[in-house]
Design a protein around this motif. Sequence first.
Motif, mmCIF file in Angstrom:
data_model
loop_
_atom_site.group_PDB
_atom_site.id
_atom_site.type_symbol
_atom_site.label_atom_id
_atom_site.label_comp_id
_atom_site.label_asym_id
_atom_site.label_seq_id
_atom_site.Cartn_x
_atom_site.Cartn_y
_atom_site.Cartn_z
ATOM 1 N N ARG A 1 38.447 34.942 33.835
ATOM 2 C CA ARG A 1 38.474 34.747 32.385
ATOM 3 C C ARG A 1 37.094 34.363 31.859
ATOM 4 O O ARG A 1 36.679 34.830 30.796
ATOM 5 N N SER A 2 36.366 33.536 32.597
ATOM 6 C CA SER A 2 35.008 33.152 32.185
ATOM 7 C C SER A 2 34.074 34.349 32.163
ATOM 8 O O SER A 2 33.125 34.388 31.385
ATOM 9 N N GLY B 1 34.903 37.205 31.149
ATOM 10 C CA GLY B 1 35.243 38.051 30.011
ATOM 11 C C GLY B 1 36.578 38.770 30.117
ATOM 12 O O GLY B 1 36.963 39.491 29.217
ATOM 13 N N ASP C 1 39.596 37.966 29.565
ATOM 14 C CA ASP C 1 40.463 36.974 28.937
ATOM 15 C C ASP C 1 41.943 37.302 29.036
ATOM 16 O O ASP C 1 42.779 36.404 29.027
#
Length: 115
Positions: A41-42, A44, A46
């Motif tokens: 998620r970090s 991108g 998400d």
Amino acid sequence: MRTTLLGVDTTQLLKGVLDLAVLAVLRDEDGYGYDILRRLRSAGLDEVGDASVYGTLRRLFQAGALTTYVVPSESGPHRKYYALNAAGRAQLAQSGKVWHGFAQTMQTLIGGEAA
């Protein structure tokens, strides 16, 4: 709200490359399930779902691309860590080559310059 590309939910695109993304996240550092999810998620991704990541980890382990080990925790349950082994590194290298070729082809098709 989910991002769409030409009416296609991008989560469908992610399903096709989740193995590669998980292998890439584990390339330099082992991780446990939630940590791997957080790193994806970090980076991108998400919209990646918890169940998808945990299922991918189980599948990659069963396929022989990952090893696991348990780290005891004093402040909660023990954590199962996942690590790339030689087969996983080979799969990452091969899948990375395929991905780069595919991405270059798509870039050409949509009218941009090849990377």
